[in-house]
Design an enzyme around this catalytic site. Structure first.
Site, PDB file in Angstrom:
ATOM      1  N   ALA A 213       0.771  -1.250   0.000  1.00 34.67           N
ATOM      2  CA  ALA A 213       0.000   0.000   0.000  1.00 34.67           C
ATOM      3  C   ALA A 213       0.803   1.302   0.000  1.00 34.67           C
ATOM      4  CB  ALA A 213      -0.943  -0.003   1.209  1.00 34.67           C
TER       5      ALA A 213
ATOM      6  N   GLY B 198      -1.404   6.496  -1.456  1.00 37.98           N
ATOM      7  CA  GLY B 198      -2.247   7.244  -2.406  1.00 37.98           C
ATOM      8  C   GLY B 198      -3.481   6.458  -2.807  1.00 37.98           C
TER       9      GLY B 198
ATOM     10  N   ASP C  90       4.579  -8.480   5.786  1.00 35.25           N
ATOM     11  CA  ASP C  90       4.974  -8.995   4.475  1.00 35.25           C
ATOM     12  C   ASP C  90       3.758  -9.650   3.815  1.00 35.25           C
ATOM     13  OD1 ASP C  90       5.963 -10.415   2.328  1.00 35.25           O
ATOM     14  OD2 ASP C  90       7.651 -11.287   3.399  1.00 35.25           O
TER      15      ASP C  90
ATOM     16  N   CYS D 179       3.617  -0.337 -12.286  1.00 37.02           N
ATOM     17  CA  CYS D 179       4.025   0.873 -13.001  1.00 37.02           C
ATOM     18  C   CYS D 179       5.243   0.563 -13.865  1.00 37.02           C
ATOM     19  CB  CYS D 179       4.300   2.031 -12.039  1.00 37.02           C
ATOM     20  SG  CYS D 179       5.594   1.676 -10.834  1.00 37.02           S
TER      21      CYS D 179
END
Length: 469
Positions: free
Chosen positions: A243, A247, A293, A373
């Protein structure tokens, strides 16, 4: 129009990527010439910042219209009366778009120089001022109040405290030094705070340092899309597996109108602290953040009923977001990617471990959204092909909103499957400069289209876990 050199990679990574973007499936579909042209365009786009800055409005506290008005006033203050539009997005109703002016090629360069690290340099290209920890070297006699030219040491070759640097450096613009050289490199330990106030950046974007902190969150457009695709509902139990910095976590909580439960996990304590700070700043109460984890988040034995945090029992969550750790090759701007091939290829097995846990933690009928990303096939489309083969209970779902392009060929997925995926490909847009004159002539829909295309590289897949499988 390319202002900066194309992104550079270590030789082995460059060879690896070259094969990815010249794979047989892609060449058969597009032809060699078009596939090569798209790849070269991608390399150019990655070294430049996106043409539009995106901020997400905290609709938990204020309306988009109200925040837009406040932001317009702030930008006029920063830009000393220069009128830059702030646009609403017709599909993403909780974001505002601000075009960047640049690259500005007529800026004078000063004799006094400040060299900053690559990460600091990338932040400057997206509107930030220069903070002291980012400064690596300055000219010999820099004093507070001096006009200085700021450069980025993109290869990391400059020695801290050097009085001159002849290596590869990229011009970022001009500013006013807030401190003298002796203060910046004080023997009493590293200073913090503002080092150079940028007055003439190559790309003119508003600085969001302490600007409407409870109302705005600086976020790339695809990162906003992914939370809308998950589409969390009030009262549901949501897991954000990886997380930090929060955002997407805070966006999910906002979309749920702060009703229900958002569990946020990250295995690095400082990052979890940041998630909690962001939740507090945005006044969101349904977020619970844990340092844990994600690969170990599945409980193999019965838990205490009162235990809130991980590990969790199977089928505990209505929806799960796995924004997985990745090679990050889609981030912009990036002029010199430093990771080795071993590092790049290490992410696929980690992502699969996390994905396997996510499937087990998801309720039947629940939704799992996987995102990265990065631009590789191995971390994106290949992961989807693997997931569909490994977990017969999973079914690809259409995404709403669908703003990016379809998935990339090369992983053996059928065309109808690729159309269900969302890949934001920076090369889909034209690399163009924006000046005040051209901005006045631009139609609003053209700027929105530019924001949709000229953004970071990003990938989204949405799955449903079928009941009874």
């Amino acid at each position: 129009m390319s202002f900066f050199p194309k992104i550079s990679f270590q030789h082995e990574v460059e060879e690896y990527l070259s094969k990815v973007f010249r794979n047989n499936e892609l060449i058969t579909a597009l032809g060699t010439k078009e596939a090569e042209s798209k790849y070269q365009s991608l390399l150019s786009h990655l070294s430049h910042p996106p043409a539009i800055t995106t901020v997400r409005v905290n609709t938990n506290l204020a309306s988009v219209k109200h925040v837009k008005k406040l932001l317009l006033e702030e930008i006029q203050k920063q830009f000393k009366g220069t009128r830059v539009p702030v646009l609403e997005h017709p599909q993403l109703r909780d974001i505002l778009l601000i075009p960047a002016i640049g690259p500005r090629q007529d800026l004078k360069k000063y004799e006094s120089e400040v060299i900053v690290g690559a990460q600091c340099g990338y932040a400057v290209l997206r509107g930030a001022h220069v903070y002291v920890p980012g400064i690596i070297s300055t000219s010999r006699f820099v004093k507070a109040g001096d006009l200085v030219s700021v450069y980025s040491d993109i290869e990391g070759k400059c020695k801290r405290g050097a009085k001159e640097f002849e290596g590869v450096k990229v011009f970022l613009g001009n500013g006013i030094s807030e401190l003298s050289r002796s203060d910046i490199f004080s023997s009493h330990g590293r200073m913090t705070g503002l080092g150079v106030r940028m007055t003439e950046p190559v790309y003119l974007s508003p600085s969001f340092d302490s600007v409407l902190p409870s109302h705005l969150f600086l976020q790339n457009l695809p990162s906003v899309v992914v939370s809308h695709v998950l589409n969390p509902q009030p009262g549901e139990r949501i897991l954000d597996m990886c997380a930090a910095p929060g955002g997407k976590t805070t966006h999910l909580a906002t979309l749920m109108r702060d009703q229900g439960e958002v569990i946020a996990m990250d295995k690095i304590a400082n990052k979890v602290k940041k998630i909690k700070q962001n939740a507090e700043l945005l006044q969101l109460n349904c977020i619970k953040a844990f340092c844990y984890d994600g690969t170990k988040a599945l409980s193999v034995e019965k838990r205490e009923d009162k235990q809130e945090g991980p590990p969790f029992l199977p089928e505990s969550f209505d929806r799960i977001l796995l924004d997985a750790p990745c090679s990050g090759m889609g981030q912009r701007p990036n002029m010199a990617y430093s990771s080795t091939l071993k590092e790049v290829t290490s992410y696929q097995p980690l992502q699969r471990k996390l994905f396997t846990v996510a499937v087990k933690l998801l309720k039947p009928g629940g939704i799992l959204v996987y995102s990265t990303c990065t631009i590789t096939l191995s971390e994106n489309e290949e992961q989807v092909a693997w997931a569909l083969e490994t977990f017969p209970c999973l079914q690809l779902q259409p995404q709403e909103p669908h703003i990016g392009g379809e998935g990339m060929r090369g992983a053996g997925l059928a065309l109808h499957q690729l159309k269900l995926l969302q890949r934001f490909d920076p090369s889909a847009g034209t690399l163009q400069g924006t000046d005040m004159e051209s901005l006045q002539d631009c139609r609003e829909e053209d700027l929105v289209s530019l924001a949709n295309k000229d953004c970071i590289g990003f990938f989204i897949a949405k799955f449903m876990k079928l009941k009874g499988k």
